[in-house]
Design a protein around this motif. Structure first.
Motif, mmCIF file in Angstrom:
data_model
loop_
_atom_site.group_PDB
_atom_site.id
_atom_site.type_symbol
_atom_site.label_atom_id
_atom_site.label_comp_id
_atom_site.label_asym_id
_atom_site.label_seq_id
_atom_site.Cartn_x
_atom_site.Cartn_y
_atom_site.Cartn_z
ATOM 1 N N ASN A 181 -3.355 -7.148 -12.052
ATOM 2 C CA ASN A 181 -4.157 -6.303 -11.103
ATOM 3 C C ASN A 181 -3.013 -5.351 -10.537
ATOM 4 O OD1 ASN A 181 -6.676 -6.964 -11.811
ATOM 5 N ND2 ASN A 181 -6.770 -8.660 -10.262
ATOM 6 N N PHE A 182 -1.923 -5.546 -9.983
ATOM 7 C CA PHE A 182 -0.973 -4.492 -9.432
ATOM 8 C C PHE A 182 -0.368 -3.663 -10.215
ATOM 9 C CE2 PHE A 182 -0.856 -8.021 -5.928
ATOM 10 C CZ PHE A 182 -1.436 -7.332 -5.004
ATOM 11 N N ALA A 183 -0.064 -4.335 -11.478
ATOM 12 C CA ALA A 183 0.266 -3.144 -12.362
ATOM 13 C C ALA A 183 -0.529 -2.197 -12.991
ATOM 14 C CB ALA A 183 0.582 -3.991 -13.872
ATOM 15 N N TYR A 184 -2.045 -2.792 -12.876
ATOM 16 C CA TYR A 184 -3.028 -1.731 -13.284
ATOM 17 C C TYR A 184 -3.114 -0.601 -12.083
ATOM 18 C CZ TYR A 184 -8.070 -0.163 -12.766
ATOM 19 O OH TYR A 184 -9.014 0.737 -12.745
ATOM 20 N N LEU A 185 -3.064 -1.076 -10.762
ATOM 21 C CA LEU A 185 -3.114 0.071 -9.803
ATOM 22 C C LEU A 185 -1.979 0.856 -9.922
ATOM 23 C CD1 LEU A 185 -4.204 -2.423 -7.023
ATOM 24 C CD2 LEU A 185 -5.466 -0.481 -7.635
ATOM 25 N N ILE A 186 -0.639 0.421 -10.017
ATOM 26 C CA ILE A 186 0.385 1.313 -10.357
ATOM 27 C C ILE A 186 0.069 2.479 -11.254
ATOM 28 C CG2 ILE A 186 2.797 1.593 -11.095
ATOM 29 C CD1 ILE A 186 3.182 -1.376 -9.721
ATOM 30 N N ASN A 187 -0.324 1.926 -12.579
ATOM 31 C CA ASN A 187 -0.353 2.756 -13.478
ATOM 32 C C ASN A 187 -1.840 4.034 -13.485
ATOM 33 O OD1 ASN A 187 1.303 1.901 -15.214
ATOM 34 N ND2 ASN A 187 0.266 0.115 -15.918
ATOM 35 N N THR A 188 -2.717 3.534 -12.549
ATOM 36 C CA THR A 188 -3.894 4.339 -12.403
ATOM 37 C C THR A 188 -3.876 4.909 -10.952
ATOM 38 O OG1 THR A 188 -4.951 2.351 -11.185
ATOM 39 C CG2 THR A 188 -5.691 2.647 -13.643
ATOM 40 N N VAL A 189 -3.577 4.472 -9.900
ATOM 41 C CA VAL A 189 -3.411 5.334 -8.597
ATOM 42 C C VAL A 189 -2.006 5.737 -8.579
ATOM 43 C CG1 VAL A 189 -3.397 4.736 -6.184
ATOM 44 C CG2 VAL A 189 -4.936 3.534 -7.675
ATOM 45 N N GLY A 190 -1.149 5.108 -9.031
ATOM 46 C CA GLY A 190 0.198 5.817 -9.141
ATOM 47 C C GLY A 190 1.037 4.926 -8.314
ATOM 48 N N HIS A 191 0.694 4.132 -7.492
ATOM 49 C CA HIS A 191 1.336 2.995 -6.642
ATOM 50 C C HIS A 191 0.645 1.915 -6.173
ATOM 51 C CE1 HIS A 191 -0.641 5.641 -3.817
ATOM 52 N NE2 HIS A 191 -0.904 4.646 -2.785
ATOM 53 N N ILE A 192 0.868 0.710 -5.469
ATOM 54 C CA ILE A 192 0.090 -0.028 -5.071
ATOM 55 C C ILE A 192 -0.448 0.142 -3.774
ATOM 56 C CG2 ILE A 192 -0.190 -2.643 -4.648
ATOM 57 C CD1 ILE A 192 2.011 -3.062 -6.566
ATOM 58 N N PRO A 193 -1.644 0.495 -3.654
ATOM 59 C CA PRO A 193 -2.328 0.927 -2.327
ATOM 60 C C PRO A 193 -2.021 -0.323 -1.128
ATOM 61 C CG PRO A 193 -3.667 1.409 -3.964
ATOM 62 C CD PRO A 193 -2.651 0.580 -4.540
ATOM 63 N N ASN A 194 -2.322 -0.068 0.019
ATOM 64 C CA ASN A 194 -2.337 -1.154 0.865
ATOM 65 C C ASN A 194 -3.270 -2.286 0.558
ATOM 66 O OD1 ASN A 194 -2.612 -0.536 4.553
ATOM 67 N ND2 ASN A 194 -2.944 -2.541 3.389
ATOM 68 N N GLY A 195 -4.417 -1.831 0.019
ATOM 69 C CA GLY A 195 -5.382 -2.954 -0.543
ATOM 70 C C GLY A 195 -6.097 -2.066 -1.469
ATOM 71 N N ASN A 196 -7.193 -2.726 -2.215
ATOM 72 C CA ASN A 196 -7.955 -1.972 -3.201
ATOM 73 C C ASN A 196 -9.109 -1.339 -2.630
ATOM 74 O OD1 ASN A 196 -8.844 -4.872 -3.230
ATOM 75 N ND2 ASN A 196 -9.984 -4.464 -5.116
ATOM 76 N N ARG A 197 -9.319 -0.420 -1.774
ATOM 77 C CA ARG A 197 -10.029 0.368 -1.289
ATOM 78 C C ARG A 197 -9.758 1.760 -1.491
ATOM 79 N NH1 ARG A 197 -15.206 -2.170 -0.052
ATOM 80 N NH2 ARG A 197 -14.742 -4.352 0.559
ATOM 81 N N SER A 198 -10.745 2.730 -1.438
ATOM 82 C CA SER A 198 -10.561 4.232 -1.344
ATOM 83 C C SER A 198 -9.930 4.661 -0.326
ATOM 84 C CB SER A 198 -11.810 4.783 -1.889
ATOM 85 O OG SER A 198 -12.726 4.524 -0.696
ATOM 86 N N TYR A 199 -10.129 4.007 0.808
ATOM 87 C CA TYR A 199 -9.477 4.509 2.293
ATOM 88 C C TYR A 199 -8.159 4.044 2.211
ATOM 89 C CZ TYR A 199 -11.444 0.129 3.648
ATOM 90 O OH TYR A 199 -11.901 -1.110 3.896
ATOM 91 N N TYR A 200 -7.680 3.272 1.376
ATOM 92 C CA TYR A 200 -6.327 2.787 1.665
ATOM 93 C C TYR A 200 -5.088 3.631 0.579
ATOM 94 C CZ TYR A 200 -7.438 -1.506 4.276
ATOM 95 O OH TYR A 200 -7.672 -2.409 5.096
ATOM 96 N N VAL A 201 -5.720 4.305 -0.124
ATOM 97 C CA VAL A 201 -5.078 4.959 -1.489
ATOM 98 C C VAL A 201 -3.654 5.755 -1.017
ATOM 99 C CG1 VAL A 201 -6.778 4.585 -3.068
ATOM 100 C CG2 VAL A 201 -6.481 6.818 -1.981
ATOM 101 N N SER A 202 -3.831 6.532 0.332
ATOM 102 C CA SER A 202 -2.886 7.492 0.817
ATOM 103 C C SER A 202 -1.486 6.629 1.210
ATOM 104 C CB SER A 202 -3.425 8.234 1.886
ATOM 105 O OG SER A 202 -3.701 7.237 3.140
#
Length: 534
Positions: A181-202
């Motif tokens: 899941n964390f690898a997926y977040l790196i590949n899609t968001v560009g990094h691992i966010p604080n948590g998997n919420r849209s308001y955490y992606v910055s």
């Protein structure tokens, strides 16, 4: 007429299905991230009104609510109704939104059971399955463990300490799922966010992904490091973005800073200059009270949230007040130790790939970072490791448990480790474990609170330098504190008051939470260690 499919055709269709379905699922998940519901952006004036009134006692509640209609339709309805006589904002919200799902409402703890059994029974309770929920939740492809309480999503650095307990419980498949899941977040968001919420992606959180890979590699073999090398390299690029453009005239960019001798180290950062959506009212009030540029305050609040230490006198210019927060002016010692370990892991990955030039490159990067940490974060006068103050060009001299990170990652010299151990024993050690700092400010990452991840890093760091008696004392006191609260309440909690035996922690923006992922993981690991020592 009957249509007959030959065995060969069926086989081709079957294999085509097996190839196409994962691709379609991957594309669907990527689209989901890009088109994620963003309440703080899409609800505009409604979002601000709900958070500032406030409609809910906890600001995070509304960010996690599930809209029953498209956001633009809800906003249109709000604009039409808000000026009508007797308009009820909370009633409007409850009409157009579902409350966040409540989990584990039927779970009954039994304090008479051994605490290890209690923890193992909690793993299924804290595990979430992939969900198509149309909310601020970023869907993940595989199951994952959440901390518990108000924390209904996965959290980055929490997960490493949770994995310690999952490893002890033999939950290797779940560790694999979480790493994926964390690898997926790196590949899609560009990094691992604080948590998997849209308001955490910055923002992100302390980068423990490389340590997670070490856990998985211990269970499944070193080839794990090779298979995840491209993903870890992407995370490293996120943290080091802009490093090559730094100069004496331009010494800082986002998360990278150039020190006076040309060394490159890292800090916490967030590009967003607005209040955190999940703490909107609180951030607005802090910014107003500060008398400072509000955008600067918001950035420093967000950067502190990226650190995971939200909040602590560690970040305060006056050592007392949240309004004096200045996170981005500090080079955190623990963050740079984590990136040192990431560079060593990248070197190990290159070694396994027989790429000698790349291995040499990352070992040089790690050694340069180690030297810079020892030069800029160690204080002879304070006999401790501190954050480095970019503005004053000296150590911050605010003593916190972040100072154990150079022991945990074996960066400190033997003499430095001896000095750190002495200060831990003389000043931080309490009857329930180690206090996070020496300051009482009412913030949750200050005294009298103790936290599981910091106890673990302190204990392991001391053991690495053969300070076993002190490490064992800390472990014993922390375990006793956890068990006493469990036997009294049936709960394991996010943090503890280490100055009072059997007392839960407190302070900060929200009540102490139970569940609790990283407490469970560290406690289970320490219990196992105690059992083997008997």
């Amino acid at each position: 007429m009957k249509h007959i499919v030959s065995a060969a055709s069926f086989t081709r269709l079957f294999f085509l299905f097996r190839i196409i379905l994962p691709v379609l699922l991957w594309a669907s998940l990527q689209a989901g991230v890009l088109a994620q519901y963003r309440p703080h952006e899409q609800l505009g004036p409604l979002f601000k009104a709900v958070q500032l009134q406030p409609v809910f006692p906890d600001s995070k509640t509304f960010t996690d609510c599930i809209p029953k209609a498209p956001p633009e339709k809800i906003l249109q309805a709000y604009e039409q109704e808000k000026s009508k006589a007797g308009f009820d904002l909370k009633g409007f919200v409850l009409t157009y939104f579902e409350m966040p799902p409540a989990f584990a409402t039927n779970f009954q703890s039994d304090p008479s059971r051994p605490v290890a059994d209690h923890i193992k029974s909690l793993w299924p309770v804290l595990t979430r399955q992939p969900s198509p929920e149309q909310s601020s939740l970023i869907p993940l492809p595989k199951p994952y463990v959440v901390p518990g309480g108000r924390f209904r999503e996965i959290y980055y650095w929490d997960s490493y300490f949770t994995m310690l307990g999952l490893q002890e419980s033999g939950e290797v498949a779940l560790i694999q799922h979480m790493v994926d899941n964390f690898a997926y977040l790196i590949n899609t968001v560009g990094h691992i966010p604080n948590g998997n919420r849209s308001y955490y992606v910055s923002r992100s959180q302390p980068p423990f992904f490389a340590l997670m890979l070490r856990i998985l590699a211990k269970e499944k073999g070193r080839e794990v490091l090779t298979s995840y090398a491209p993903v870890l390299l992407k995370e490293y690029a996120f943290w080091m973005e802009g490093a090559k453009s730094l100069s004496s005239e331009n010494p800082a960019h986002r998360r990278v800073v150039r020190l006076p001798d040309g060394s490159i180290l890292n800090r916490y950062w967030d590009d967003d200059l607005s209040p955190r959506p999940e703490a909107y009212k609180e951030d607005v009030e802090v910014a107003h009270a500060s008398g400072r540029n509000e955008q600067e305050v918001y950035r420093d609040l967000r950067a502190a949230a990226e650190s995971g230490w939200d909040f602590s006198s560690r970040w305060f210019g006056d050592g007392k007040s949240l309004a004096a927060i200045r996170t981005t002016e500090l080079v955190p010692v623990d963050l740079n130790c984590l990136l040192y370990h990431m560079e060593l892991t990248l070197a190990d990955m290159a070694h396994l790939q027989d790429n000698k030039s790349k291995e040499r490159h990352y070992r040089r990067m790690a050694e340069a970072r180690r030297n810079a940490i020892l030069k800029y974060c160690w204080s002879e006068a304070g006999a401790f490791f501190f954050d480095y103050d970019l503005k004053k060009q000296t150590t911050s001299n605010v003593a916190t448990l972040a100072g154990v990170a150079p022991l945990f990652f074996c960066i400190a010299t033997k003499a430095q480790a001896e000095a750190v151990a002495q200060r831990l024993k003389d000043e931080f050690l309490q009857q329930g474990g180690l206090a996070t700092t020496l300051n009482h400010t009412g913030q949750q990452w200050d005294a009298p609170n103790g936290w599981a991840p910091l106890q673990w890093m302190s204990i392991q760091g001391l053991r690495a330098y053969k300070h076993h008696p002190l490490a064992n004392t800390i472990a014993q006191r922390w375990v006793e504190q956890n068990v006493q609260v469990y036997q009294r309440t049936g709960k394991l909690t996010e943090k503890y008051n280490v100055e009072v035996a059997g007392e839960e922690g407190g302070g900060g923006e929200y009540p102490n939470q139970d569940g609790f992922g990283w407490t469970n993981g560290v406690l289970l690991r320490l219990l196992q260690k105690q059992a083997t020592m008997k």
